[in-house]
Design a protein around this motif. Sequence first.
Motif, PDB file in Angstrom:
ATOM      1  N   LEU A  20       0.837  -1.193   0.000  1.00 18.83           N
ATOM      2  CA  LEU A  20       0.000   0.000   0.000  1.00 18.83           C
ATOM      3  C   LEU A  20       0.875   1.248   0.000  1.00 18.83           C
ATOM      4  O   LEU A  20       0.569   2.238  -0.680  1.00 18.83           O
ATOM      5  N   ILE A  21       1.995   1.220   0.712  1.00 24.85           N
ATOM      6  CA  ILE A  21       2.907   2.367   0.772  1.00 24.85           C
ATOM      7  C   ILE A  21       3.488   2.657  -0.610  1.00 24.85           C
ATOM      8  O   ILE A  21       3.551   3.810  -1.040  1.00 24.85           O
ATOM      9  N   ALA A  25       2.987   6.032  -2.825  1.00 27.99           N
ATOM     10  CA  ALA A  25       4.128   6.804  -3.326  1.00 27.99           C
ATOM     11  C   ALA A  25       3.985   7.033  -4.834  1.00 27.99           C
ATOM     12  O   ALA A  25       4.218   8.138  -5.324  1.00 27.99           O
ATOM     13  N   ASP A  26       3.590   5.983  -5.572  1.00 30.41           N
ATOM     14  CA  ASP A  26       3.364   6.125  -7.012  1.00 30.41           C
ATOM     15  C   ASP A  26       2.273   7.157  -7.281  1.00 30.41           C
ATOM     16  O   ASP A  26       2.399   7.989  -8.173  1.00 30.41           O
ATOM     17  N   SER A  27       1.223   7.107  -6.507  1.00 31.74           N
ATOM     18  CA  SER A  27       0.115   8.042  -6.672  1.00 31.74           C
ATOM     19  C   SER A  27       0.572   9.478  -6.422  1.00 31.74           C
ATOM     20  O   SER A  27       0.208  10.383  -7.172  1.00 31.74           O
ATOM     21  N   HIS A  28       1.390   9.688  -5.409  1.00 30.82           N
ATOM     22  CA  HIS A  28       1.898  11.030  -5.115  1.00 30.82           C
ATOM     23  C   HIS A  28       2.798  11.536  -6.237  1.00 30.82           C
ATOM     24  O   HIS A  28       2.729  12.721  -6.600  1.00 30.82           O
TER      25      HIS A  28
END
Length: 114
Positions: A20-21, A25-28
């Motif tokens: 999930l982390i 991070a990819d989403s950010h």
Amino acid sequence: MVCALILFAGAARAQEARSLIAMQADSHMQMAAASLIPTLRGRWLHADHKLVVGRVQDVRVSQDGHTLIAVVARRRWLRGGEIGIPVPRLHQRDNDLTVSGTREDIRQAPVIGP
């Protein structure tokens, strides 16, 4: 045939589930890239000695997922094609968007794929 199935099953288990982390991070990074597009797209990029490199076409996340990349349509006389310049290397000088590099550095930059 049985050997191929065993190899395929082993390869499937070898793929690691994304945490999930990592997905956050990819989403950010994707959101950061999207937020820079209105600021950078269409701007001319200059190198050393006022060399006009080309126009910024897009901002993307690098393949390793850790750096934002400005996609620049390099001018034809510099060998053309789209090149990727890490956003942290870009600077604002007066009204110009700049990157440090010589004419030969810009010519040697690898062309990135679509």
